[in-house]
Enzyme design. Structure first.
Site, PDB file in Angstrom:
ATOM      1  N   GLY A   1       0.825  -1.222   0.000  1.00 30.89           N
ATOM      2  CA  GLY A   1       0.000   0.000   0.000  1.00 30.89           C
ATOM      3  C   GLY A   1       0.848   1.256   0.000  1.00 30.89           C
TER       4      GLY A   1
ATOM      5  N   CYS B   1      -3.901  10.785  10.712  1.00 33.43           N
ATOM      6  CA  CYS B   1      -2.844  11.607  10.093  1.00 33.43           C
ATOM      7  C   CYS B   1      -2.941  13.097  10.453  1.00 33.43           C
ATOM      8  CB  CYS B   1      -2.867  11.431   8.572  1.00 33.43           C
ATOM      9  SG  CYS B   1      -4.510  11.315   7.865  1.00 33.43           S
TER      10      CYS B   1
ATOM     11  N   HIS C   1      -1.121  17.128   4.163  1.00 30.11           N
ATOM     12  CA  HIS C   1      -2.315  17.755   4.741  1.00 30.11           C
ATOM     13  C   HIS C   1      -1.964  19.143   5.289  1.00 30.11           C
ATOM     14  CE1 HIS C   1      -4.220  13.997   4.255  1.00 30.11           C
ATOM     15  NE2 HIS C   1      -4.265  13.564   5.510  1.00 30.11           N
TER      16      HIS C   1
HETATM   17  N1  LIG Z   1      -2.787   7.195   3.460  1.00 31.50           N
HETATM   18  C1  LIG Z   1      -2.656   7.860   4.596  1.00 31.50           C
HETATM   19  O1  LIG Z   1      -2.332   9.074   4.631  1.00 31.50           O
HETATM   20  C2  LIG Z   1      -2.900   7.186   5.902  1.00 31.50           C
HETATM   21  C3  LIG Z   1      -2.601   7.901   7.055  1.00 31.50           C
HETATM   22  C4  LIG Z   1      -2.796   7.305   8.278  1.00 31.50           C
HETATM   23  C5  LIG Z   1      -3.294   6.027   8.333  1.00 31.50           C
HETATM   24  N2  LIG Z   1      -3.581   5.336   7.198  1.00 31.50           N
HETATM   25  C6  LIG Z   1      -4.092   3.986   7.347  1.00 31.50           C
HETATM   26  O2  LIG Z   1      -3.095   3.067   6.884  1.00 31.50           O
HETATM   27  C7  LIG Z   1      -3.721   1.915   6.334  1.00 31.50           C
HETATM   28  C8  LIG Z   1      -3.241   1.690   4.914  1.00 31.50           C
HETATM   29  O3  LIG Z   1      -3.522   2.836   4.136  1.00 31.50           O
HETATM   30  P1  LIG Z   1      -2.954   3.062   2.666  1.00 31.50           P
HETATM   31  O4  LIG Z   1      -3.214   4.487   2.373  1.00 31.50           O
HETATM   32  O5  LIG Z   1      -1.565   2.525   2.541  1.00 31.50           O
HETATM   33  O6  LIG Z   1      -3.951   2.118   1.817  1.00 31.50           O
HETATM   34  P2  LIG Z   1      -3.705   1.370   0.432  1.00 31.50           P
HETATM   35  O7  LIG Z   1      -2.726   2.108  -0.402  1.00 31.50           O
HETATM   36  O8  LIG Z   1      -5.059   1.095  -0.104  1.00 31.50           O
HETATM   37  O9  LIG Z   1      -3.023  -0.037   0.864  1.00 31.50           O
HETATM   38  C9  LIG Z   1      -3.693  -1.002   1.645  1.00 31.50           C
HETATM   39  C10 LIG Z   1      -2.740  -2.137   1.980  1.00 31.50           C
HETATM   40  O10 LIG Z   1      -3.413  -3.074   2.831  1.00 31.50           O
HETATM   41  C11 LIG Z   1      -3.335  -4.386   2.248  1.00 31.50           C
HETATM   42  N3  LIG Z   1      -4.512  -5.180   2.614  1.00 31.50           N
HETATM   43  C12 LIG Z   1      -5.811  -4.908   2.376  1.00 31.50           C
HETATM   44  N4  LIG Z   1      -6.585  -5.904   2.864  1.00 31.50           N
HETATM   45  C13 LIG Z   1      -5.749  -6.809   3.421  1.00 31.50           C
HETATM   46  C14 LIG Z   1      -5.919  -8.061   4.049  1.00 31.50           C
HETATM   47  N5  LIG Z   1      -7.138  -8.600   4.241  1.00 31.50           N
HETATM   48  N6  LIG Z   1      -4.814  -8.741   4.475  1.00 31.50           N
HETATM   49  C15 LIG Z   1      -3.586  -8.229   4.304  1.00 31.50           C
HETATM   50  N7  LIG Z   1      -3.350  -7.048   3.688  1.00 31.50           N
HETATM   51  C16 LIG Z   1      -4.424  -6.347   3.260  1.00 31.50           C
HETATM   52  C17 LIG Z   1      -3.283  -4.105   0.764  1.00 31.50           C
HETATM   53  O11 LIG Z   1      -2.809  -5.256   0.077  1.00 31.50           O
HETATM   54  P3  LIG Z   1      -3.171  -5.493  -1.483  1.00 31.50           P
HETATM   55  O12 LIG Z   1      -2.093  -4.790  -2.261  1.00 31.50           O
HETATM   56  O13 LIG Z   1      -3.096  -6.971  -1.603  1.00 31.50           O
HETATM   57  O14 LIG Z   1      -4.527  -4.939  -1.718  1.00 31.50           O
HETATM   58  C18 LIG Z   1      -2.299  -2.940   0.754  1.00 31.50           C
HETATM   59  O15 LIG Z   1      -0.988  -3.413   0.956  1.00 31.50           O
HETATM   60  C19 LIG Z   1      -5.222   2.156   6.480  1.00 31.50           C
HETATM   61  O16 LIG Z   1      -5.636   1.583   7.694  1.00 31.50           O
HETATM   62  C20 LIG Z   1      -5.322   3.647   6.536  1.00 31.50           C
HETATM   63  O17 LIG Z   1      -6.492   4.085   7.168  1.00 31.50           O
HETATM   64  C21 LIG Z   1      -3.381   5.880   5.970  1.00 31.50           C
END
Ligand SMILES: NC(=O)c1ccc[n+]([C@@H]2O[C@H](COP(=O)([O-])OP(=O)(O)OC[C@H]3O[C@@H](n4cnc5c(N)ncnc54)[C@H](OP(=O)(O)O)[C@@H]3O)[C@@H](O)[C@H]2O)c1
Length: 329
Positions: free
Chosen positions: A11, A126, A233
């Site tokens: 991700g 975040c 942000h």
């Molecule tokens: N983006 C931000 O600014 C931010 C900030 C703070 C917190 N977060 C949190 O961080 C987390 C990830 O966010 P992201 O932005 O990186 O999302 P993302 O780009 O959509 O990536 C999601 C990741 O989770 C994996 N995943 C999804 N379902 C899964 C499962 N059942 N088992 C194992 N792996 C799984 C995905 O794997 P696949 O590649 O196989 O789909 C991918 O590696 C979320 O909880 C989000 O709320 C994000």
């Protein structure tokens, strides 16, 4: 022998975690990368080695790891974090799943330290992370009475899909991450709506701010807005202080405190910008002004990279913090 796992390694945040683990020279003997079945089998080059991403299963999570950086969404964390924990790992989770659970530490290393009643540590929201650092600086010096947030949040906060909605929206493609187009638009809506009319994102900022700053009576309100910005942000804070202060005193305080970077030269058009925060570790503050409509109240403008300090960097800093508490570093 230190075993480290990153769940959600494919991700946006997971990839930044890998970069940050490298940049911060986190020492480990073995590294395992997990994703869902969708990306399992993908190969990731890291520190001169090729890692094949594995599917996260109950069996895999039951193996012993020392540390797990979890960045795979709330429901995945709800299921797998306790399994990792049970098998002996300290799990640092990026989702909102555990943040408000009593026994779970909610940590921003510049502000607080884990007590580890449970071995799951939550990384805050975040926008909350970048805000509570300057707020902590103000709290220590003057005390806090009230905070009103308005956020201007980048699309990368919604992961890969958010970025696609912005880039493909320019070509007229219908949005997938958002209920309306984000391209050429501003959405006063992040996460789902609650009965009180606030969104979950707004409620998270309110609740998490009180928990991290250890002040259940702090008056906090928030309006969270998605803007067509790819990364970083921006947050406006209206802050009412307990004791008398001045614009100059606050500028001096921020300028002398290593936890934030002050950029506040409006006459030279210099103030914190999202575009300049991207790729940086720091939290930038500026546009300090007195709000004459309220007693002892000041405006603060704050920017930071949501994928770094708002997510991956904070998680890796928490990892460094627990490693040093355990004498590993
Ligand atoms: N983006 C931000 O600014 C931010 C900030 C703070 C917190 N977060 C949190 O961080 C987390 C990830 O966010 P992201 O932005 O990186 O999302 P993302 O780009 O959509 O990536 C999601 C990741 O989770 C994996 N995943 C999804 N379902 C899964 C499962 N059942 N088992 C194992 N792996 C799984 C995905 O794997 P696949 O590649 O196989 O789909 C991918 O590696 C979320 O909880 C989000 O709320 C994000």
């Amino acid at each position: 022998m230190t075993k480290l796992a990153i769940a959600g390694a494919t991700g946006l945040v997971g990839r930044k975690m890998l970069e940050t683990v490298d940049r911060k020279n986190i020492s480990f003997d073995e590294l395992v990368l997990f994703s869902s079945a969708r990306s399992a089998g993908e190969e990731i080059e890291f520190q001169g080695k090729t890692y094949t991403v594995k599917e996260l299963t109950e069996e895999a999570a039951s193996e012993h790891y020392d540390y797990v950086l979890m960045s795979a969404g709330g429901s995945t964390s709800a299921h797998f974090s306790p399994i990792f924990e049970q098998a002996g790992a300290i799990v640092i989770d990026n989702s909102s799943q555990w943040r408000m659970v009593d026994d779970i530490d909610l940590i921003v290393p510049e502000v607080n330290e884990p007590v580890l009643k449970r071995k799951i540590i939550a990384n805050p929201n975040c926008s909350t992370i970048q805000s509570v650092v300057p707020l902590k600086v103000l709290q220590e010096a003057f005390g806090l009475e009230r905070v009103a947030y308005t956020t201007y949040q980048a699309v990368s906060g919604s992961g890969v899909k958010g970025r696609q909605d912005l880039s493909e929206g320019a070509n007229g493609k219908a949005p997938e991450a958002y209920p309306h187009p984000i391209y050429n638009n501003v959405l006063p809506h992040i996460d789902s709506f609650l009965e009180n009319g606030y969104t979950k994102e707004e409620q998270k900022m309110i609740d998490e701010t009180r928990k991290i700053l250890k002040d259940e009576d702090l008056k906090v309100t928030a309006t969270c807005v998605r803007v067509p910005v790819q990364d970083s942000h921006s947050v406006h804070m209206s802050v009412t202080l307990e004791s008398e202060s001045s614009v100059q005193a606050i500028q001096q305080l921020f300028d002398n405190d290593g936890r934030v970077v002050l950029i506040d030269n409006p006459e030279q058009n210099e103030y914190p910008l999202a575009i300049n925060a991207t790729g940086k570790d720091e939290i930038f503050v500026g546009r300090i002004r007195r709000d004459d409509s309220l007693d002892n109240t000041f405006h603060v403008w704050c920017t930071s990279d949501n994928l770094l300090k708002g997510a991956a960097l904070n998680a890796v800093q928490v990892l460094e913090q627990v490693m040093s508490l355990k004498g590993v570093r």
